[in-house]
Design an enzyme around this catalytic site. Sequence first.
Site, short mmCIF file in Angstrom:
data_model
loop_
_atom_site.label_atom_id
_atom_site.label_comp_id
_atom_site.label_asym_id
_atom_site.label_seq_id
_atom_site.Cartn_x
_atom_site.Cartn_y
_atom_site.Cartn_z
CE LYS A 345 -4.36 -1.16 2.21
NZ LYS A 345 -5.23 -0.87 3.35
CD GLU A 387 -0.42 -0.73 12.90
OE1 GLU A 387 -1.13 -1.71 12.65
OE2 GLU A 387 -0.71 0.43 12.57
CE LYS A 429 0.47 -5.19 5.48
NZ LYS A 429 0.66 -3.77 5.68
CD GLU A 439 -8.17 -2.55 2.37
OE1 GLU A 439 -7.28 -2.62 3.23
OE2 GLU A 439 -8.66 -1.47 1.99
NE ARG A 444 -3.41 -4.88 2.23
CZ ARG A 444 -2.32 -4.59 1.58
NH1 ARG A 444 -2.11 -5.10 0.40
NH2 ARG A 444 -1.42 -3.81 2.10
CG ASN A 448 -7.98 -1.63 7.27
OD1 ASN A 448 -6.83 -1.21 7.23
ND2 ASN A 448 -8.69 -1.87 6.19
CG HIS A 451 -6.06 0.75 11.07
ND1 HIS A 451 -5.72 -0.27 11.91
CD2 HIS A 451 -4.89 1.18 10.50
CE1 HIS A 451 -4.41 -0.47 11.86
NE2 HIS A 451 -3.87 0.39 11.02
CG HIS A 469 -0.89 5.03 11.97
ND1 HIS A 469 -2.11 5.23 11.39
CD2 HIS A 469 -0.61 3.71 11.79
CE1 HIS A 469 -2.56 4.11 10.87
NE2 HIS A 469 -1.66 3.17 11.09
N1 LIG Z 1 1.50 1.38 3.68
C1 LIG Z 1 0.96 0.77 4.71
O1 LIG Z 1 0.51 -0.37 4.62
C2 LIG Z 1 0.93 1.49 6.02
C3 LIG Z 1 0.58 0.78 7.19
C4 LIG Z 1 0.63 1.47 8.40
C5 LIG Z 1 1.01 2.79 8.44
N2 LIG Z 1 1.33 3.43 7.29
C6 LIG Z 1 1.74 4.82 7.29
O2 LIG Z 1 2.98 4.90 7.98
C7 LIG Z 1 3.15 6.19 8.51
C8 LIG Z 1 3.65 6.10 9.91
O3 LIG Z 1 4.90 5.45 9.87
P1 LIG Z 1 5.93 5.57 11.07
O4 LIG Z 1 5.23 5.35 12.33
O5 LIG Z 1 7.09 4.72 10.72
O6 LIG Z 1 6.29 7.12 11.06
P2 LIG Z 1 7.48 7.97 10.40
O7 LIG Z 1 7.88 7.45 9.12
O8 LIG Z 1 7.03 9.38 10.47
O9 LIG Z 1 8.66 7.77 11.44
C9 LIG Z 1 8.50 8.21 12.75
C10 LIG Z 1 9.66 9.10 13.20
O10 LIG Z 1 10.76 8.28 13.52
C11 LIG Z 1 11.93 8.74 12.87
N3 LIG Z 1 12.75 7.56 12.63
C12 LIG Z 1 12.54 6.60 11.70
N4 LIG Z 1 13.41 5.61 11.88
C13 LIG Z 1 14.20 5.94 12.91
C14 LIG Z 1 15.26 5.30 13.60
N5 LIG Z 1 15.67 4.07 13.27
N6 LIG Z 1 15.87 5.96 14.61
C15 LIG Z 1 15.43 7.19 14.98
N7 LIG Z 1 14.41 7.83 14.41
C16 LIG Z 1 13.79 7.20 13.38
C17 LIG Z 1 11.43 9.42 11.64
O11 LIG Z 1 12.36 10.37 11.17
C18 LIG Z 1 10.15 10.08 12.15
O12 LIG Z 1 10.48 11.27 12.78
C19 LIG Z 1 1.79 6.87 8.40
O13 LIG Z 1 1.83 7.80 7.36
C20 LIG Z 1 0.83 5.74 8.06
O14 LIG Z 1 -0.25 6.17 7.28
C21 LIG Z 1 1.29 2.80 6.09
#
Ligand SMILES: NC(=O)c1ccc[n+]([C@@H]2O[C@H](COP(=O)([O-])OP(=O)(O)OC[C@H]3O[C@@H](n4cnc5c(N)ncnc54)[C@H](O)[C@@H]3O)[C@@H](O)[C@H]2O)c1
Length: 569
Positions: A345, A387, A429, A439, A444, A448, A451, A469
């Site tokens: 996704k 998650e 997953k 989905e 799939r 959610n 969510h 999130h």
């Molecule tokens: N595509 C999908 O199936 C799917 C599923 C769930 C969530 N998402 C999306 O994912 C996003 C959230 O992802 P997230 O929680 O990873 O957030 P993010 O990508 O914003 O990362 C969170 C923070 O952690 C920092 N960071 C990342 N890796 C790090 C590390 N190893 N050490 C220190 N800092 C680090 C980043 O710079 C950021 O500030 C949302 O936009 C959500 O919609 C997508």
Amino acid sequence: MQETALTRHPNALPNDQTAPSNRSIVLVGLMGVGKTTIGRRLAHQLGLDFVDADEEIEKAAGCSIADIFERFGEYGFRDGERRVMHRLMAGARQVIATGGGAFVDAATRALILAEGLAVWLDADIDILVDRTAKRNTRPLLQTGDPREVLMRLAEARKPFYQQAHIHISSNRSPHDVTVQSILGALKDRMTIQPPVTNGNSNAPVEIPVNIAGKPYTVEIGAGLLATAGIRLRPYLKSRTVIVTDNSVAGLYLVNLDRQLKEQGVDVSHIILPAGEAAKNFTELSAILSHLVDRGIDRADAIIALGGGVVGDITGFAASILRRGCRFIQIPTTLLAQVDSSVGGKTAINLPQGKNLVGSFHQPCFVLADTAVLDTLPRRQLLAGYAEIVKYGLINDAAFFDWLEANGQAVLASNSTERTYAIEMSVRAKAAIVAKDETESSGVRELLNLGHTFGHALEAATGFSDALLHGEAVAIGIVLAFDYSCELGLCPAADAVRVRHHFKSVGLRTSLIPWLATSGEALVQYMMQDKKIRSGALPFLLAHGIGQTYLEHTVDLAHVTHFLDKALAS
Ligand SMILES: NC(=O)c1ccc[n+]([C@@H]2O[C@H](COP(=O)([O-])OP(=O)(O)OC[C@H]3O[C@@H](n4cnc5c(N)ncnc54)[C@H](O)[C@@H]3O)[C@@H](O)[C@H]2O)c1
């Protein structure tokens, strides 16, 4: 005496010694040498799938190889073969038997040498004549005396076959002996593993994601980033672009960049601002312009190095650049490792809501280094943990039991429990998305869980850092279980366990006290949900832990009332 000689070719490629163990094994050599039979047995021994490229070409063309030759000539056949080989090489690791001329074609040979492990199976002409006489349907043998044709082909093709990584001469050996020779040669190569630098010598866990037509592997392990150059090389051509954010860049970009350059890859980078706000059209446009300026084309793979934000926007850019180029995920948050990097996704946000513009576009490889989670802020780690819990609650009660006992260990630095939990989550997953990639069949959607409530809470907090999130998902899951109890679907004790477990690891489980909102406002946010069909919003509810299901008949007025009560308490 049986003769089974094994020789390494002196002109092996420069990357010969580092050919990684996740490459497909491609059998090349003249017709009649036994590529199909030996390939099948080899695949069985290695626990891999076997595929006969000629059969795939026939399937794709809808007619026999003899017919293809007759209708389109050898040129048309080679063209089809090239396309089929591209598809096979882009898939999960397998054993591939090729037609005798495949490796002579320059483009196909380059592809196999760059991305596979080429094994040249060789035998004397007399043996080939005997074997081909038994099944003489090969178009090239119809053109004259089979012995002469085979001798001519052997002579002409030898310089090409000699370029294979491994040379096995089988002659009259039983096929099983030849298979053992190949296994020995492969073992030789595969024991030359890249060094693991964090002191943890465990081999990575490799999890196949079997999505029809676009399978890929997720590698999970501590310290994998230290050898990312070697691990990624088979998926890259001569150039790539790394997309990352400004927090991750400071930690991991220089190292990855150096390793890829050492592998002869021309690398450039795009560094996004960290955080959700970067998932927008302006950043997308900047990424696309950079990719075009760098000449990235469909055969290239770009790299997403970061959390879910970087993965989502990079994947989306890859999906629309020149109608789709390949991409690799290197997830660096727990949430990205257990969820967003797998399943394809991709999205950016609109002012009206999250992930409203996007696509399904699978990565070609995912490399999850669990050690990078040591630099992740605790709050982000916990958000990702929500998650993980979700997978137990969906359909694996035993995994939830295990998490109740081991949750703190999963959150501890570099623990084996952490790697196990990530592995279990990715397997869960992968199993779900393999059944329902887009989905569309109700499977799939199970992912959610929490969510629908969670997204409404994120929207109510303006998708800001006030509620991450994963934090919203944890509260959403608790609400989904409480609501299932309210409807008399789920034992109250299960809802209590869910709430208690999130609380015990430090996740919020109730609506935010300062959140000035109402049940009605939250339901309005839910109406932006992408799952809505003809105005009806399906809900993920539960009959108990590990028994989530999709409910299509939820009364939104009742949900509004339920949320008002939850907000008041
Ligand atoms: N595509 C999908 O199936 C799917 C599923 C769930 C969530 N998402 C999306 O994912 C996003 C959230 O992802 P997230 O929680 O990873 O957030 P993010 O990508 O914003 O990362 C969170 C923070 O952690 C920092 N960071 C990342 N890796 C790090 C590390 N190893 N050490 C220190 N800092 C680090 C980043 O710079 C950021 O500030 C949302 O936009 C959500 O919609 C997508």
